[in-house]
Design a protein around this motif. Structure first.
Motif, PDB file in Angstrom:
ATOM      1  N   GLY A  24       1.141  -1.355   0.171  1.00 56.61           N
ATOM      2  CA  GLY A  24      -0.358   0.045  -0.517  1.00 56.61           C
ATOM      3  C   GLY A  24       0.748   1.178   0.172  1.00 56.61           C
ATOM      4  O   GLY A  24       0.373   2.210  -0.201  1.00 56.61           O
ATOM      5  N   GLU A  25       1.878   1.184   0.485  1.00 56.73           N
ATOM      6  CA  GLU A  25       2.850   2.626  -0.225  1.00 56.73           C
ATOM      7  C   GLU A  25       2.581   3.355  -1.311  1.00 56.73           C
ATOM      8  O   GLU A  25       2.929   4.322  -1.179  1.00 56.73           O
ATOM      9  CB  GLU A  25       4.422   2.025   0.695  1.00 56.73           C
ATOM     10  N   ARG A  28      -0.637   4.676  -1.763  1.00 54.88           N
ATOM     11  CA  ARG A  28      -0.578   6.388  -0.059  1.00 54.88           C
ATOM     12  C   ARG A  28       0.714   7.066  -0.796  1.00 54.88           C
ATOM     13  O   ARG A  28      -0.239   8.079  -1.562  1.00 54.88           O
ATOM     14  CB  ARG A  28      -0.089   5.812   0.689  1.00 54.88           C
ATOM     15  N   ASN A  29       1.674   7.393  -1.774  1.00 48.75           N
ATOM     16  CA  ASN A  29       3.140   8.078  -2.255  1.00 48.75           C
ATOM     17  C   ASN A  29       1.981   8.423  -3.362  1.00 48.75           C
ATOM     18  O   ASN A  29       2.454   9.778  -3.789  1.00 48.75           O
ATOM     19  CB  ASN A  29       3.707   7.311  -2.623  1.00 48.75           C
ATOM     20  N   PHE A  31      -0.969   8.670  -4.109  1.00 46.80           N
ATOM     21  CA  PHE A  31      -2.086   9.955  -3.797  1.00 46.80           C
ATOM     22  C   PHE A  31      -1.913  11.306  -2.315  1.00 46.80           C
ATOM     23  O   PHE A  31      -1.649  12.663  -2.906  1.00 46.80           O
ATOM     24  CB  PHE A  31      -3.240   9.626  -2.525  1.00 46.80           C
ATOM     25  N   VAL A  32      -0.713  10.752  -2.093  1.00 46.14           N
ATOM     26  CA  VAL A  32      -0.061  12.074  -1.516  1.00 46.14           C
ATOM     27  C   VAL A  32       0.597  13.204  -2.273  1.00 46.14           C
ATOM     28  O   VAL A  32       0.381  14.329  -2.236  1.00 46.14           O
ATOM     29  CB  VAL A  32       1.619  11.655  -1.478  1.00 46.14           C
ATOM     30  N   GLN A  98       7.591  15.718   4.274  1.00 49.46           N
ATOM     31  CA  GLN A  98       7.511  14.882   4.105  1.00 49.46           C
ATOM     32  C   GLN A  98       7.874  13.467   4.625  1.00 49.46           C
ATOM     33  O   GLN A  98       8.412  12.107   4.777  1.00 49.46           O
ATOM     34  CB  GLN A  98       7.959  14.777   2.710  1.00 49.46           C
TER      35      GLN A  98
END
Length: 218
Positions: A24-25, A28-29, A31-32, A98
Motif C-alpha cells: 500500500g505504500e 499512498r505515495n 495520493f500524497v 514528508q
C-alpha cells in the motif's frame, strides 16, 4: 535523523530514502503527490532546487531555523515578492514534513523574519507609483520599432500590447485574463473592454473600460 542537506537534495516527489515498498505504500505515495497540483509541484521543485544551491554555496549542512530565516531574508534582498517567499518557505516545510523531520519553518525566528519582510514589502508598495507619460511611451514604441521589422507580427503585437496597456491603464493580471469575448467594437469610437474581475473589484461586479480610437494613427 538530523536535518541534513539531504532533505533539500531530495525531489519533492521522492522524499524518503530508497527501500523496498511495503504493502500500500506506493499507492499512498501517489495520493500524497496528487494532493498537490502539477503547478504547485513544479513550483516546489524549483524552490527546493534553489534552496539546495543556496545551502551548498554557503556551506550549510544543517537545516535549522537560523539557516531558513537567513535564506528567506536573502530572497527578500533579491526583491522577491512576499508571495514568492512564502511559497518557497512552504516548499521547504512540506519537504521536511514528508521526510518526517522537525518543521523548523514554524520556529519563532523564521516567523518573525517573514513578518518583518511582509511589513517591509507593504511599506515599499505604499509609495506612489510613477505613471508612464507620453514621452516615455514614445520611447518604448521607438525601442520596439528599432528591434522588430516594421509590419512583422512581433512588431504589430508588441506595439499593440504596449498601446493597449497604456491607454486602458489596466493591471497586467487584468490584461492576461482578457478573452476576445471581453472586447466590443463601437463604430467610429473605439473599443469597450469588459473587465470581469480586478484587484479592486473583489466582488466581481466588473466594469467597462473604453479604449478610444487614436487621433494620431502613428
Amino acid at each position: 535523523m538530523s536535518n541534513e542537506i539531504i532533505v533539500v537534495e531530495a525531489q519533492p516527489r521522492v522524499l524518503a530514502a530508497e527501500h523496498t515498498p511495503r504493502v500500500g505504500e506506493e499507492a499512498r505515495n501517489e495520493f500524497v503527490r496528487d494532493a498537490l497540483s502539477e503547478n504547485t509541484q513544479r513550483a516546489y521543485e524549483g524552490a527546493l532546487t534553489r534552496f539546495r544551491a543556496w545551502m551548498l554555496e554557503h556551506g550549510e549542512t544543517q537545516l535549522t531555523a537560523d539557516v531558513l530565516s537567513r535564506w528567506i531574508a536573502a530572497l527578500a534582498e533579491q526583491r522577491r515578492s512576499i508571495s514568492s517567499i512564502r511559497q518557497s518557505l512552504a516548499a521547504v516545510r512540506w519537504a521536511m514534513r514528508q521526510a518526517k523531520l522537525p518543521d523548523v519553518g514554524g520556529d519563532h525566528l523564521v516567523r518573525m523574519t517573514l513578518r518583518g519582510i511582509a511589513r517591509s514589502h507593504r511599506a515599499d508598495q505604499s509609495a506612489p507609483k510613477e505613471p508612464i507619460l507620453r514621452p516615455e511611451l514614445e520611447s518604448m514604441l521607438a525601442a520596439i520599432d528599432a528591434s522588430e521589422e516594421a509590419g512583422s507580427t512581433p512588431h504589430i503585437y508588441k506595439r499593440a500590447l504596449v498601446l493597449f496597456a497604456w491607454t486602458s491603464a489596466m493591471r497586467r493580471s487584468e490584461i492576461v485574463a482578457l478573452r476576445w469575448r471581453h472586447l466590443r467594437y463601437v463604430e467610429g469610437k473605439g473599443f469597450v473592454v469588459s473587465v470581469t474581475r480586478s484587484k479592486g473589484d473583489q466582488t466581481g461586479q466588473g466594469q467597462d473600460v473604453p479604449i478610444p480610437l487614436a487621433s494620431d494613427p502613428s
